[in-house]
Design an enzyme around this catalytic site. Sequence first.
Site, PDB file in Angstrom:
ATOM      1  N   SER A 142      49.556  67.687   1.781  1.00  0.00           N
ATOM      2  CA  SER A 142      50.979  68.027   1.765  1.00  0.00           C
ATOM      3  C   SER A 142      51.717  67.061   0.861  1.00  0.00           C
ATOM      4  O   SER A 142      51.263  65.922   0.620  1.00  0.00           O
ATOM      5  CB  SER A 142      51.552  67.935   3.182  1.00  0.00           C
ATOM      6  OG  SER A 142      52.967  68.043   3.175  1.00  0.00           O
ATOM      7  N   TYR A 155      51.942  63.572  11.335  1.00  0.00           N
ATOM      8  CA  TYR A 155      51.690  64.484  10.224  1.00  0.00           C
ATOM      9  C   TYR A 155      51.525  63.763   8.888  1.00  0.00           C
ATOM     10  O   TYR A 155      50.576  64.037   8.140  1.00  0.00           O
ATOM     11  CB  TYR A 155      52.836  65.500  10.135  1.00  0.00           C
ATOM     12  CG  TYR A 155      52.598  66.648   9.195  1.00  0.00           C
ATOM     13  CD1 TYR A 155      51.822  67.733   9.591  1.00  0.00           C
ATOM     14  CD2 TYR A 155      53.152  66.663   7.919  1.00  0.00           C
ATOM     15  CE1 TYR A 155      51.602  68.805   8.736  1.00  0.00           C
ATOM     16  CE2 TYR A 155      52.942  67.721   7.061  1.00  0.00           C
ATOM     17  CZ  TYR A 155      52.167  68.797   7.476  1.00  0.00           C
ATOM     18  OH  TYR A 155      51.946  69.854   6.620  1.00  0.00           O
TER      19      TYR A 155
END
Length: 265
Positions: A142, A155
């Site tokens: 990401s 995350y």
Amino acid sequence: MTASVRTALITGASAGIGATFARHLAARGYRLLLVARRADRLEALAAQLVEHHGARCEVFAADLTDPAAPAAVLDHAEQQGLGIDVLVNNAGLSGRGTFAETPWQDLAAEIQLMVTTPTELAHRVVPGMKKNRWGRIVNLSSLAAFAPPAASLLYTGIKSYTLNTSQAWDMELKPHGIHVTALCPGFTRSEFHDVMGTRDEADHLPKILWQEPEAVVAEGWAAVMKGKPVCVPGLVNKVSAAAMKPMPTRLGYHAGKALNPFKNS
């Protein structure tokens, strides 16, 4: 071996980037093993791919937060006579609660899904790829992997793990004909924010920040085929990543490859 007889295993294939990867590879003649929790969504997607592309599609419903799932997925592939040539580790989620207040079983599931399962799947398929002298692995990281840590969230740390280990695997495996790419999209139009309950916040973001999943997948697939260890799709995301990361990713990759004092000879 031609692409028409190669098989791609895609996790999180029932929607979003995973389903888009399935369509992209089916159109290029790959056989597919689609994995996600929702069997009905997988079967519907497989039917579309068979109808539109004549692709061979196997579906396997599995909860990838279960530690037994990676072995079960690859046992199924073996039973179907499928050797895995392409692995797309796409399945993911993001917790929203604070670290201290989130039940451990929820944190453990997040780590299993996005750290342990993709690592185990890669470890299990690499021997076959090495034997064939050809393989492609796309790990969904990401843009968050380039960002500073965020309070409470696992995350960013998980996606940083994906970014770093993808490069490490690529260094090791490229001499064997295996390319590994960390695909690092920013905001992508998919069901992710609906599932995570962040749709309202996402809808207030400027449109320029968003990409369609087709654009993410096209750039990511081109990157892994060209042997690029990191792919940040889209101009806005590239600028953002460069602004957040002191050392350019490409330079960091080559520095890590050349200066690692612990590498095996």
